[in-house]
Design a protein around this motif. Structure first.
Motif, short mmCIF file in Angstrom:
data_model
loop_
_atom_site.label_atom_id
_atom_site.label_comp_id
_atom_site.label_asym_id
_atom_site.label_seq_id
_atom_site.Cartn_x
_atom_site.Cartn_y
_atom_site.Cartn_z
N ASP A 33 -0.79 0.17 8.97
CA ASP A 33 -1.42 -1.16 9.00
C ASP A 33 -2.03 -1.50 7.64
O ASP A 33 -1.89 -2.63 7.14
N GLU A 34 -2.69 -0.52 7.02
CA GLU A 34 -3.30 -0.74 5.70
C GLU A 34 -2.24 -1.04 4.65
O GLU A 34 -2.41 -1.95 3.82
N VAL A 35 -1.16 -0.27 4.68
CA VAL A 35 -0.10 -0.45 3.67
C VAL A 35 0.61 -1.79 3.89
O VAL A 35 0.95 -2.48 2.91
N ASN A 36 0.84 -2.17 5.13
CA ASN A 36 1.46 -3.48 5.41
C ASN A 36 0.60 -4.61 4.86
O ASN A 36 1.11 -5.57 4.28
N ALA A 37 -0.72 -4.49 5.07
CA ALA A 37 -1.62 -5.52 4.56
C ALA A 37 -1.58 -5.57 3.03
O ALA A 37 -1.57 -6.65 2.43
N ARG A 38 -1.53 -4.39 2.41
CA ARG A 38 -1.48 -4.35 0.94
C ARG A 38 -0.17 -4.93 0.44
O ARG A 38 -0.14 -5.63 -0.59
N ALA A 39 0.92 -4.66 1.15
CA ALA A 39 2.23 -5.16 0.73
C ALA A 39 2.32 -6.67 0.79
O ALA A 39 3.12 -7.29 0.07
N GLU A 40 1.52 -7.29 1.66
CA GLU A 40 1.54 -8.75 1.80
C GLU A 40 0.61 -9.45 0.81
O GLU A 40 0.57 -10.67 0.76
N ASP A 41 -0.13 -8.67 0.03
CA ASP A 41 -1.03 -9.23 -0.98
C ASP A 41 -0.21 -9.70 -2.18
O ASP A 41 0.47 -8.90 -2.84
N PRO A 42 -0.22 -11.00 -2.49
CA PRO A 42 0.61 -11.52 -3.59
C PRO A 42 0.24 -10.97 -4.96
O PRO A 42 1.04 -11.03 -5.89
N THR A 43 -0.97 -10.41 -5.10
CA THR A 43 -1.36 -9.86 -6.40
C THR A 43 -0.82 -8.44 -6.63
O THR A 43 -0.93 -7.92 -7.74
N LEU A 44 -0.24 -7.85 -5.58
CA LEU A 44 0.23 -6.47 -5.70
C LEU A 44 1.22 -6.31 -6.84
O LEU A 44 1.16 -5.33 -7.59
N TRP A 45 2.14 -7.24 -6.97
CA TRP A 45 3.23 -7.08 -7.94
C TRP A 45 2.80 -7.35 -9.38
O TRP A 45 3.61 -7.28 -10.30
N GLU A 46 1.49 -7.62 -9.56
CA GLU A 46 0.98 -7.68 -10.92
C GLU A 46 0.93 -6.28 -11.54
O GLU A 46 0.81 -6.12 -12.75
N LYS A 47 0.98 -5.27 -10.65
CA LYS A 47 1.02 -3.86 -11.08
C LYS A 47 2.29 -3.23 -10.50
O LYS A 47 2.26 -2.67 -9.39
#
Length: 376
Positions: A33-47
């Motif tokens: 659940d935590e990883v799914n939420a992180r994957a849906e964060d649009p800022t993730l791909w800045e890193k």
């Protein structure tokens, strides 16, 4: 029919119970659940590096969790179908459902073994180092055959292979060579191959066509990244440069582009002739040295397996993990697990999964014993 089905059900449920225990089921669900939420964060791909790590973890967790759930549902469906088929005296349908249960039992066992590839370094890429034993050309030719075997195994899995270091034999084969294998759980699978490998065959280099025994050692260690800090005291290092041999044209014969580091306290040696640049070879050799020191620390903490320890002993009688007999009969036998194959050509062409799975399965047995003790 019912007895067969119940026996299979028991085997599958035991595997599923161990899978859930090994995954720490409730923790795995929360983490997904935590990883799914992180994957849906649009800022993730800045890193990008962090994003790729998150997506890999997401894929791994989802596959493990959904795999267990699907197994449970499939087994329940098959058992209900058998019950209905027996009530209607439909032997063909019942037989098909039992066949499905056999397939589910095989899948459960596979997943149970793969679940063990969760050690600190199991999911990493790795280096595979092959060294010829005593015996000159015979052993050097055998070392080259082993190197090809691992290259073929990796290629069949879709893994990438890069030659890092190579020292050619005087007449044929290799004195030593190191490849880097990149792919999911590369170290987790290949670490089972560390040890001494023995070949028995009619020598192609002997005019009298006599049977010869040759040895070569295999040593596997994980690739590490910048997140793992390995401190090396410069005073503990001996550095040598040398003219690389092999492919590379005239350049490698004119400049000392090869680099070799020796870590004096442990005796560990790491060398690279992969690049024409001495600077680049220094970087590669240092990465390899850090990886080997990291693997050494892992073995200390995990109480190194007998196979890994064999990889550090003399390359000869009494230390081998597997025998490859090409004459007078055809047989490959793993001396740790007693798994045998009567087609050495296929094994030498990279068909190693059964040997690797059996070596990992010995760990399953240990986990089963732990589970039984906990239950008591």
């Amino acid at each position: 029919m019912r007895a067969d089905a119940e026996a299979l059900r028991g085997q599958i449920e035991e595997s599923i119970a161990l899978l859930r225990r090994h995954l720490d089921w409730d923790v795995a669900l929360r983490r997904l659940d935590e990883v799914n939420a992180r994957a849906e964060d649009p800022t993730l791909w800045e890193k990008p590096d962090e994003a790729q790590a998150v997506m890999r973890e997401r894929t791994r967790l989802a596959d493990q969790i959904e795999g267990v759930r699907a197994l449970e549902q499939n087994v329940q469906d098959a058992l209900e179908l058998i019950e209905l088929a027996e009530a209607e005296s439909d032997a063909a349908t019942a037989d098909a459902a039992v066949a499905d249960l056999h397939a589910y039992a095989t899948e459960a066992k596979r997943r149970e073994i793969e679940s063990l590839l969760s050690g600190e370094a199991d999911n990493r890429d790795c280096f595979v180092e092959v060294n010829a034993g005593a015996g000159g050309t015979e052993a050097q030719d055998w070392a080259q055959m082993l190197l090809r075997m691992y290259q073929r195994w990796a290629e069949k899995r879709g893994y990438k292979v890069a030659l890092t270091e190579e020292s050619e034999g005087e007449q044929a084969g290799l004195k030593s060579a190191t490849i880097q294998v990149s792919g999911p759980n590369a170290y987790g699978w290949l670490k089972t191959e560390s040890g001494v490998h023995r070949l028995v065959r009619i020598s192609p280099f002997d005019a009298a066509a006599r049977r010869q025994t040759s040895f070569a050692s295999v040593y596997v260690f994980p690739v590490i990244d910048d997140k793992i800090e390995i401190e090396i005291n410069p005073a503990d290092l001996k550095t040598d440069t040398f003219r690389a041999s092999g492919a590379g044209g005239q350049h490698v014969n004119k400049t000392e582009s090869g680099v070799r580091f020796t870590h004096i306290p442990t005796g560990i040696v790491a060398a690279s002739t992969q690049d024409r640049s001495q600077h680049r070879n220094r970087v590669i050799a240092m990465d390899m040295l850090k990886a080997r020191l990291y693997e050494l620390e892992l073995r200390k903490r995990e109480e190194a397996s007998a196979a890994t320890e064999a990889g550090k002993t003399d390359i000869g009688w009494g230390h081998q993990i597997r025998s490859y007999v090409l004459a007078p009969y055809q047989l490959v036998k793993d001396l740790r697990t007693n798994v045998e194959k009567g087609n050495p050509d296929a094994v030498l062409d990279g068909e190693l999964d059964d040997f690797m799975a059996a070596a990992l399965a010995t760990r399953v047995g240990a986990h089963r014993s732990e589970a039984s003790a906990t239950a008591r």
